[in-house]
Motif scaffolding. Structure first.
Motif, mmCIF file in Angstrom:
data_model
loop_
_atom_site.group_PDB
_atom_site.id
_atom_site.type_symbol
_atom_site.label_atom_id
_atom_site.label_comp_id
_atom_site.label_asym_id
_atom_site.label_seq_id
_atom_site.Cartn_x
_atom_site.Cartn_y
_atom_site.Cartn_z
ATOM 1 N N UNK A 45 0.735 -1.119 0.206
ATOM 2 C CA UNK A 45 -0.299 -0.127 0.111
ATOM 3 C C UNK A 45 0.798 1.629 0.011
ATOM 4 N N UNK A 46 0.378 2.360 -0.597
ATOM 5 C CA UNK A 46 1.257 3.543 -0.336
ATOM 6 C C UNK A 46 0.064 4.774 -0.147
ATOM 7 N N UNK A 47 0.286 5.640 -0.187
ATOM 8 C CA UNK A 47 -0.283 7.121 -0.605
ATOM 9 C C UNK A 47 -0.307 8.393 -0.904
ATOM 10 N N UNK A 48 -1.217 9.021 -1.427
ATOM 11 C CA UNK A 48 -0.438 10.368 -2.340
ATOM 12 C C UNK A 48 -1.386 11.409 -2.173
ATOM 13 N N UNK A 49 -1.039 12.930 -2.215
ATOM 14 C CA UNK A 49 -2.084 13.785 -1.407
ATOM 15 C C UNK A 49 -2.594 14.037 -3.099
#
Length: 78
Positions: A45-49
């Motif tokens: 998993x990861x994320x970003x704005x």
């Protein structure tokens, strides 16, 4: 920039090296930004704005997962 989401989920295929991975992008309605996951690599998993940042971050996460799996194979061969 226009939001590419007509729904809260977007599925996309990424090519990393010679491999293709399906990723899922979900808008994080609670915190903001986007969550990215790779179903082919459980726990990746990861994320970003932004969508673009989430995609770049999941690429790095996929590469780290692949490196970790390769390392595990070296230490635990069948």
């Amino acid at each position: 920039m226009l939001n590419p989401f007509t729904h809260t989920n977007l599925s996309k295929n990424l090519i990393i090296g010679l491999m293709q991975f399906k990723i899922i992008l979900e808008e994080d309605e609670d915190v903001g930004g986007f969550i990215a996951s790779c179903p082919g690599l459980p726990g990746c998993f990861s994320q970003g704005d932004t969508v673009e940042e989430a995609i770049e971050n999941i690429k790095e996460a996929i590469q780290a997962c692949l490196e970790s799996l390769a390392e595990d194979e070296l230490h635990n061969p069948l």
